[in-house]
Design a protein around this motif. Structure first.
Motif, PDB file in Angstrom:
ATOM      1  N   SER A  45       8.037 -36.804  15.821  1.00 59.44           N
ATOM      2  CA  SER A  45       8.685 -37.236  17.064  1.00 59.44           C
ATOM      3  C   SER A  45       9.697 -38.349  16.805  1.00 59.44           C
ATOM      4  N   MET A  46       9.684 -38.917  15.595  1.00 60.77           N
ATOM      5  CA  MET A  46      10.612 -39.982  15.237  1.00 60.77           C
ATOM      6  C   MET A  46      11.923 -39.439  14.649  1.00 60.77           C
ATOM      7  N   HIS A  47      11.970 -38.147  14.338  1.00 60.01           N
ATOM      8  CA  HIS A  47      13.145 -37.532  13.737  1.00 60.01           C
ATOM      9  C   HIS A  47      14.012 -36.907  14.827  1.00 60.01           C
ATOM     10  N   VAL A  48      15.286 -36.749  14.544  1.00 63.18           N
ATOM     11  CA  VAL A  48      16.215 -36.169  15.511  1.00 63.18           C
ATOM     12  C   VAL A  48      15.759 -34.777  15.944  1.00 63.18           C
ATOM     13  N   SER A  49      15.296 -33.970  14.996  1.00 61.43           N
ATOM     14  CA  SER A  49      14.850 -32.620  15.349  1.00 61.43           C
ATOM     15  C   SER A  49      13.630 -32.670  16.264  1.00 61.43           C
ATOM     16  N   GLY A  50      12.745 -33.637  16.042  1.00 58.94           N
ATOM     17  CA  GLY A  50      11.591 -33.804  16.915  1.00 58.94           C
ATOM     18  C   GLY A  50      11.995 -34.265  18.305  1.00 58.94           C
ATOM     19  N   GLU A  51      12.987 -35.120  18.378  1.00 57.57           N
ATOM     20  CA  GLU A  51      13.488 -35.574  19.675  1.00 57.57           C
ATOM     21  C   GLU A  51      14.071 -34.402  20.456  1.00 57.57           C
ATOM     22  N   GLN A  52      14.778 -33.514  19.756  1.00 60.09           N
ATOM     23  CA  GLN A  52      15.338 -32.336  20.422  1.00 60.09           C
ATOM     24  C   GLN A  52      14.220 -31.405  20.897  1.00 60.09           C
ATOM     25  N   LEU A  53      13.190 -31.241  20.066  1.00 58.54           N
ATOM     26  CA  LEU A  53      12.066 -30.387  20.447  1.00 58.54           C
ATOM     27  C   LEU A  53      11.323 -30.977  21.640  1.00 58.54           C
ATOM     28  N   SER A  54      11.252 -32.289  21.719  1.00 52.87           N
ATOM     29  CA  SER A  54      10.561 -32.914  22.846  1.00 52.87           C
ATOM     30  C   SER A  54      11.282 -32.602  24.165  1.00 52.87           C
ATOM     31  N   GLN A  55      12.580 -32.357  24.113  1.00 51.97           N
ATOM     32  CA  GLN A  55      13.321 -31.974  25.312  1.00 51.97           C
ATOM     33  C   GLN A  55      12.980 -30.554  25.760  1.00 51.97           C
ATOM     34  N   LEU A  56      12.375 -29.775  24.867  1.00 54.77           N
ATOM     35  CA  LEU A  56      11.919 -28.418  25.202  1.00 54.77           C
ATOM     36  C   LEU A  56      10.399 -28.397  25.353  1.00 54.77           C
TER      37      LEU A  56
END
Length: 130
Positions: free
Chosen positions: A66-77
């Protein structure tokens, strides 16, 4: 994949669980913070999803920080998504049911509602909120 073949993707716990039950998940994408939820049943739910995907031959599960950019994007989904082996048109019907209020509420939403603090509780003298 989401832009090129939207019928072969799903996101949200309800859609992903349905896809796992039907053996349609090729690749599971899940956020690490879902395994640290305060509600034990919520953690078990996501553990069960990952285990079911692993047991289905040829499927992969990728856990994103959740600290990585890809995790942040996934959290939006919603923090969980899947790439499907084949399209599942009934997932669209599940979306329609949730949009009209007939779907079951997500466990995390229930947790958030239960943990709401009254406005003046928790605020101390001198605290300022910007």
């Amino acid at each position: 994949m989401l832009q090129n073949e939207p019928d072969r993707t799903c996101y949200g716990p309800c859609q992903v669980e349905m896809a796992v039950e039907r053996g349609a998940v090729q690749t599971l994408l899940i956020l690490d913070s879902l395994f640290r939820a305060s509600n034990v049943s919520t953690r078990r739910r996501y553990n069960h999803i990952v285990e079911a995907v692993k047991q289905a031959g040829g499927s992969e599960a990728h856990i994103f920080s959740s600290m990585h950019v890809s995790g942040e994007q996934l959290s939006q989904l919603s923090g969980i998504a899947a790439i499907l082996r084949f399209p599942l048109p009934e997932l669209d019907e599940l979306d329609d049911a949730n949009a009209t209020g007939f779907g079951a509420p997500d466990e995390e939403q229930l947790d958030d509602e239960d943990n709401v603090m009254p406005e003046d509780e928790g605020a101390q003298d001198g605290d300022s909120f910007a």
